[in-house]
Structures are given as structure tokens and as C-alpha cells.
Design a protein around this motif. Structure first.
Motif, mmCIF file in Angstrom:
data_model
loop_
_atom_site.group_PDB
_atom_site.id
_atom_site.type_symbol
_atom_site.label_atom_id
_atom_site.label_comp_id
_atom_site.label_asym_id
_atom_site.label_seq_id
_atom_site.Cartn_x
_atom_site.Cartn_y
_atom_site.Cartn_z
ATOM 1 N N ASP A 262 0.683 -1.182 0.001
ATOM 2 C CA ASP A 262 -0.035 0.046 -0.053
ATOM 3 C C ASP A 262 0.715 1.374 -0.021
ATOM 4 O O ASP A 262 1.617 1.346 0.908
ATOM 5 C CB ASP A 262 -0.893 -0.100 0.960
ATOM 6 N N PRO A 263 0.878 2.101 -1.084
ATOM 7 C CA PRO A 263 1.814 3.227 -1.162
ATOM 8 C C PRO A 263 1.521 4.393 -0.398
ATOM 9 O O PRO A 263 1.911 5.435 -0.553
ATOM 10 C CB PRO A 263 2.023 3.340 -2.818
ATOM 11 N N THR A 264 0.111 4.478 0.064
ATOM 12 C CA THR A 264 -0.816 5.632 0.498
ATOM 13 C C THR A 264 0.312 6.518 1.495
ATOM 14 O O THR A 264 0.390 7.701 1.277
ATOM 15 C CB THR A 264 -1.872 5.147 1.148
ATOM 16 N N ALA A 265 0.690 5.733 2.565
ATOM 17 C CA ALA A 265 1.638 6.822 3.618
ATOM 18 C C ALA A 265 2.702 7.022 2.891
ATOM 19 O O ALA A 265 3.150 8.523 3.216
ATOM 20 C CB ALA A 265 1.760 5.977 4.565
ATOM 21 N N ALA A 266 3.271 6.363 2.033
ATOM 22 C CA ALA A 266 4.542 6.929 1.234
ATOM 23 C C ALA A 266 4.205 8.114 0.232
ATOM 24 O O ALA A 266 5.189 8.948 0.256
ATOM 25 C CB ALA A 266 5.351 5.759 0.553
ATOM 26 N N LEU A 267 3.265 7.929 -0.209
ATOM 27 C CA LEU A 267 2.840 8.987 -1.471
ATOM 28 C C LEU A 267 2.372 10.233 -0.604
ATOM 29 O O LEU A 267 2.733 11.559 -1.208
ATOM 30 C CB LEU A 267 1.831 8.628 -2.151
ATOM 31 N N GLY A 268 1.942 10.408 0.855
ATOM 32 C CA GLY A 268 1.672 11.394 1.302
ATOM 33 C C GLY A 268 2.976 11.924 1.790
ATOM 34 O O GLY A 268 3.050 13.097 2.017
ATOM 35 N N ALA A 269 3.884 11.182 2.388
ATOM 36 C CA ALA A 269 5.181 11.709 2.704
ATOM 37 C C ALA A 269 5.786 12.417 1.419
ATOM 38 O O ALA A 269 6.351 13.295 1.643
ATOM 39 C CB ALA A 269 6.326 10.814 3.264
ATOM 40 N N TYR A 270 5.680 11.664 0.352
ATOM 41 C CA TYR A 270 6.483 12.268 -0.908
ATOM 42 C C TYR A 270 5.754 13.808 -1.093
ATOM 43 O O TYR A 270 6.600 14.520 -1.353
ATOM 44 C CB TYR A 270 6.133 11.364 -1.892
ATOM 45 N N ALA A 271 4.416 13.625 -1.014
ATOM 46 C CA ALA A 271 3.612 14.936 -1.256
ATOM 47 C C ALA A 271 4.337 16.006 -0.373
ATOM 48 O O ALA A 271 4.341 17.006 -0.835
ATOM 49 C CB ALA A 271 2.327 14.895 -1.157
ATOM 50 N N GLY A 272 4.535 15.462 0.821
ATOM 51 C CA GLY A 272 4.875 16.617 1.786
ATOM 52 C C GLY A 272 6.118 17.227 1.261
ATOM 53 O O GLY A 272 6.625 18.403 1.624
ATOM 54 N N GLU A 273 7.222 16.325 0.882
ATOM 55 C CA GLU A 273 8.510 16.966 0.536
ATOM 56 C C GLU A 273 8.298 17.703 -0.931
ATOM 57 O O GLU A 273 8.960 18.603 -0.775
ATOM 58 C CB GLU A 273 9.314 15.776 0.247
ATOM 59 N N LEU A 274 7.501 17.410 -1.711
ATOM 60 C CA LEU A 274 7.253 17.974 -3.111
ATOM 61 C C LEU A 274 6.765 19.443 -2.728
ATOM 62 O O LEU A 274 7.251 20.488 -3.358
ATOM 63 C CB LEU A 274 6.180 17.301 -3.896
ATOM 64 N N ALA A 275 5.972 19.610 -1.603
ATOM 65 C CA ALA A 275 5.328 20.816 -1.226
ATOM 66 C C ALA A 275 6.012 22.001 -0.704
ATOM 67 O O ALA A 275 6.166 23.153 -0.884
ATOM 68 C CB ALA A 275 4.434 20.737 -0.118
ATOM 69 N N LYS A 276 7.514 21.420 -0.710
ATOM 70 C CA LYS A 276 8.735 22.460 -0.167
ATOM 71 C C LYS A 276 9.297 22.888 -1.433
ATOM 72 O O LYS A 276 10.033 23.953 -1.210
ATOM 73 C CB LYS A 276 9.686 21.499 0.632
ATOM 74 N N TYR A 277 8.752 22.463 -2.423
ATOM 75 C CA TYR A 277 9.653 23.339 -3.531
ATOM 76 C C TYR A 277 8.384 23.182 -4.817
ATOM 77 O O TYR A 277 8.271 22.826 -5.927
ATOM 78 C CB TYR A 277 10.544 21.934 -4.424
ATOM 79 N N PRO A 278 7.648 24.167 -4.471
ATOM 80 C CA PRO A 278 6.306 24.569 -5.344
ATOM 81 C C PRO A 278 6.768 25.161 -6.663
ATOM 82 O O PRO A 278 6.054 24.964 -7.704
ATOM 83 C CB PRO A 278 5.530 25.555 -4.664
ATOM 84 N N TYR A 279 7.931 25.627 -6.876
ATOM 85 C CA TYR A 279 8.386 26.274 -8.070
ATOM 86 C C TYR A 279 8.966 25.338 -9.136
ATOM 87 O O TYR A 279 8.782 25.381 -10.289
ATOM 88 C CB TYR A 279 9.701 27.368 -7.772
ATOM 89 N N LEU A 280 8.827 23.897 -8.848
ATOM 90 C CA LEU A 280 9.115 22.860 -9.654
ATOM 91 C C LEU A 280 8.055 22.579 -10.695
ATOM 92 O O LEU A 280 8.425 22.224 -11.780
ATOM 93 C CB LEU A 280 9.655 21.645 -9.128
#
Length: 466
Positions: A140-158
Motif C-alpha cells: 500500500d503506497p498511501t502513506a509513502a505518497l503522502g510523505a512524498y507529497a509533503g516533500e514536494l510541497a517544499k519546492y512549489p516552483y518545480l
């Protein structure tokens, strides 16, 4: 008409210095062979087609130079001769944004929510041997994708491009394998890898590239749904755009660049193009270049030192796609290449990513990736050998399949190493916007995602028309 002697010399020596054209140069051309436009768009793929249509909206005269006999680039659609079913073998999905919906609506191409659920059974197989990877579950990737989204949110300019801060954040420079381990994303790597197919060896590349290809917009679309065309024919958009541009005499298909001269006395760049009806001279105020900016792709351009020093740093990888007949794989079975001994069980590359049902009996889609460029015939042989290994291993009673269609989308990703990113490579790349009357859009200026490229191109257009 043939090349003038000075053009032959420059082509042979690959000159990078600048020569201003004499005022009499145009007199060597017949009036019927001279095309005068505001903007010359080089490349008729996703970005080039969108740009040409929108520049036309902005009262700019355009001409598009495209090597193929059609627009669309990596958006390709196969028509099965038996059933007349349409199968998209290139770009298959789009983001649910107003820009996307409005673009399709202007050409009366209806959209629906894409069904990404694979029918029937998925087999996780190491295609190096053809054997099923026992005791493997994607989890189940749900928790990992949530954590990944949190990291992505640090770099909105991407989501807007490669306009990176200085210094570049250290996490963006980590190999993605190290980044995934650091942030406990193990359960999500497989899904990220699948949505990032085409990137090549994602685990070894800087995390920046994984985040560019599988960013916040992709994660949102996984939750809310991607779009695709209701008639399952993504090429319809480009066929209709081609009709509009063709009616304006704005298309040079089956054509390629012979030479360019961008430093002139009258403010017009010159582009000499070989077309089916002979050579043409394009005089344009601006060039919009949308093709991959590798030195090989630009071998007929009058590159100066700054351009060459940037473009030579790119490392290209390979991506290939096709439709197979008579594989022996059941019509409701998906084969997902899974490494039995690789980090995160991602497939070993070069190799097949997956073999997928198409919904048409007897036909399966296949996608293949490589960290570097390899010949198409070698790719086809490797795909056939991988399918036959399923039989050797006793996994499925496969046969020797045939290709109904095969396409190379190479060079695909253009990347540079972490030290180049940290050293300001993308600042140098973006500094070329407008240099010598030339602007750039396309995947290596943003990402391999049509929806995001249209957004990037839209933001660039005011600079081009200024």
C-alpha cells in the motif's frame, strides 16, 4: 536550390563563430521560396503545436518546421486494421485543468476521466529470466505518497520549470534512491517509478528529475483522476490543429533544417529548410525551438559558444513504445517487470517496463526504457526475447510476437549530474531565453508532461511577442 559555398563550409566544419549575412543574400532566392513570418517554430510536437496555435491567437504569423509527416510528436495513435479501434501508444493522459479542457474544447475534442485500472491479473515478473517474483507484493503506497507529497510541497516552483534557488536544496541533488530511503518512501517508489516511466535509471538520477516528472500535479491527478479523449484518439487534437495551421500555410511537414543564421543586419533570422517541394528560406523575427537541445539535434544550427557550452552537458536516455500481436499473453493479463534483486524491486534497465492489455483481442502494448540511447532494432529484439523467456520459465505459453507498430521516443529525458545542477546549469540554460532572437520550450526546459508543457509555453508567450 543547393547550398551556397559558405553554407557548405560551415556545415562541414561545424563553425560556431558568427557571420553577418550580406544584404544581397535574399536576392539569391526566388520569391516563391521565401517565407516571412513573425515566429518560426521548430518542432511540431506537443509544445510546438500549442505555441503555434496560441501565437496565431495573438496575431502573430507563424510557420512550423516538423520532420515527421504529422504534428503531435510523442502523441501517437495506432488504428487496428481489423477492428478500427484506436490505441494511444504515446501520450495517453492529461491533467484536469482549465487550460487542458479549454485547449481540447476549441477543437471540439471531448474528454473523459481516464480509466487507469489494469483489467484482469497483474503478474510481477523479472523479465531477465521470465520467472514470477515470488512473495512479492507492491504493498500500500498511501502513506509513502503522502510523505512524498509533503516533500514536494517544499519546492512549489518545480511545477513551473527549472527556476531553482541558489543554493539548490541538497535533497534535490541526492540520488533518488538515497532520497527515498532518507524520507521512508520505500512503499511508494514502485508507483513513482511507473508514473515516471521514460526517465531511465531514476534511482541514480538526482531527485530533481523524479520530482519534475512525478510532481504535485501528478499526485493530485492520481487522486482526482486524469483525463483522456472520449474517442480514445489523442492524435485527434493534433489532426485538427494541423488542419488549422495548414489552412494558414503555416506548416512545413517532412522538412528539416539545413542551416540557420541568427545574427543579421535587418533583425530577421534566416532558416534554410529542406522541404518536399525544395529548399525554402524562412525569414522570421524570432525562433521558438521546441526540439531536444542536444548537439546532435542542433547540428545544423549556428550555435555560439554559450549555447554549445550549455547544450553539450545534456545526457540523453532512450524510451520506446509499441503494440505487439500474438504474444501468447492472455488478453486480460498485465506483465510488470520487477527486479528480484534490484533496489525497491524496480526493473533492470535497459529493459521492458511493462506489457499491458489494450482492450483489443490479440494486442498488447509495450514500453521500454534505457539509461542511454540504443538502436530501435536492438530494442525490438530485446522485447521479443523477454516475452519468449516467459515461456522458457514456465510462466506463460508465449510465442514469438510481431510488432504491429513500434516507435522510438528518443532522446527522451535530457539530464545533467548533480554537480552541474548545483553549479548553476539551469540558470545558464534559462539565460538563453531570447538570446540571438531564439526562445525555447519543450521537455528539457520543463518536463515530459503535455499539460505542464502547455502551461510553461503559455507563460513564455508574452516574452516572445514583446
Amino acid at each position: 536550390m543547393g547550398l551556397f559555398p559558405w553554407q557548405r563550409v560551415l556545415a562541414l566544419i561545424g563553425a560556431t563563430f558568427v557571420i553577418a549575412l550580406p544584404d544581397s543574400y535574399d536576392s539569391h532566392w526566388s520569391a516563391k521560396d521565401i517565407i516571412i513570418r513573425d515566429v518560426c517554430v521548430i518542432g511540431g510536437g506537443s509544445s510546438g503545436t500549442y505555441a503555434a496555435i496560441r501565437l496565431r491567437d495573438m496575431n502573430q504569423s507563424v510557420v512550423v518546421v516538423e520532420r515527421k509527416d504529422r504534428l503531435g510528436g510523442h502523441t501517437e495513435t495506432y488504428t487496428d486494421p481489423g477492428t478500427q479501434a484506436k490505441l494511444d501508444i504515446g501520450v495517453r493522459i492529461f491533467h484536469n485543468t482549465d487550460l487542458v479542457k479549454n485547449y481540447f474544447a476549441r477543437f471540439n475534442v471531448p474528454l473523459i476521466t481516464a480509466d487507469l485500472q489494469a483489467p484482469g491479473e497483474s503478474k510481477y515478473v523479472d523479465l531477465r529470466t521470465g520467472a514470477v517474483v515470488t512473495n512479492f507484493s507492491p504493498g500500500d503506497p498511501t502513506a509513502a505518497l503522502g510523505a512524498y507529497a509533503g516533500e514536494l510541497a517544499k519546492y512549489p516552483y518545480l511545477d513551473a520549470g527549472f527556476d531553482l534557488p541558489d543554493p539548490v536544496p541538497a535533497d534535490l541533488l541526492l540520488p533518488f534512491s538515497d532520497f527515498a530511503t532518507k524520507h521512508r518512501l520505500e512503499a511508494g517508489v514502485g508507483l513513482i517509478f511507473r508514473f515516471g516511466e521514460g526517465i531511465g535509471d531514476m534511482l541514480r538520477l538526482p531527485t530533481l528529475y523524479a520530482m519534475k516528472l512525478v510532481g504535485l500535479r501528478v499526485l493530485q491527478s492520481i487522486q482526482t483522476g486524469f483525463l483522456t479523449t472520449a474517442r480514445h484518439d489523442n492524435s485527434e487534437l493534433y489532426e485538427k490543429a494541423q488542419a488549422v495551421l495548414g489552412a494558414d500555410n503555416a506548416l512545413l511537414l517532412n522538412s528539416h533544417i539545413i542551416s540557420t543564421q541568427r545574427d543579421t543586419n535587418d533583425g530577421y533570422v534566416r532558416v534554410v529548410v529542406a522541404t518536399p517541394s525544395g529548399q525554402k528560406l524562412i525569414k522570421a523575427k524570432k525562433i521558438l525551438l521546441t526540439i531536444p537541445t542536444t548537439l546532435d539535434s542542433l547540428d545544423h544550427f549556428d550555435l555560439d559558444g554559450s549555447e554549445r557550452s550549455v547544450f553539450k552537458q545534456f545526457n540523453p536516455n532512450g524510451f520506446y513504445t509499441g503494440i505487439l500481436r500474438n504474444t501468447g499473453i492472455p488478453d486480460n493479463t498485465t506483465i510488470i517487470n520487477t527486479g528480484v534483486d534490484t533496489p525497491f524491486n524496480v526493473p533492470f534497465l535497459p529493459g521492458v517496463y511493462s506489457i499491458d492489455p489494450t482492450g483489443v483481442p490479440g494486442l498488447h502494448g509495450v514500453i521500454y526504457g534505457s539509461p542511454n540511447l540504443i538502436p530501435g532494432e536492438r530494442v525490438k529484439d530485446d522485447i521479443i526475447a523477454a516475452i519468449q523467456r516467459l515461456r522458457t520459465a514456465g510462466t506463460l505459453p508465449t510465442t514469438k510476437p510481431e510488432f504491429a507498430v513500434f516507435s522510438s521516443h528518443s532522446p527522451f529525458m535530457l539530464t545533467v549530474p548533480s554537480n552541474a545542477i548545483a553549479g548553476g546549469f539551469y540558470r545558464q540554460l534559462y539565460a538563453l531565453q531570447g538570446h540571438r532572437h531564439t526562445f525555447y520550450t519543450g521537455a528539457n526546459f520543463h518536463t515530459h508532461d503535455s499539460s505542464m508543457l502547455w502551461q510553461f509555453t503559455e507563460a513564455l508567450l508574452p516574452r516572445i511577442v514583446a
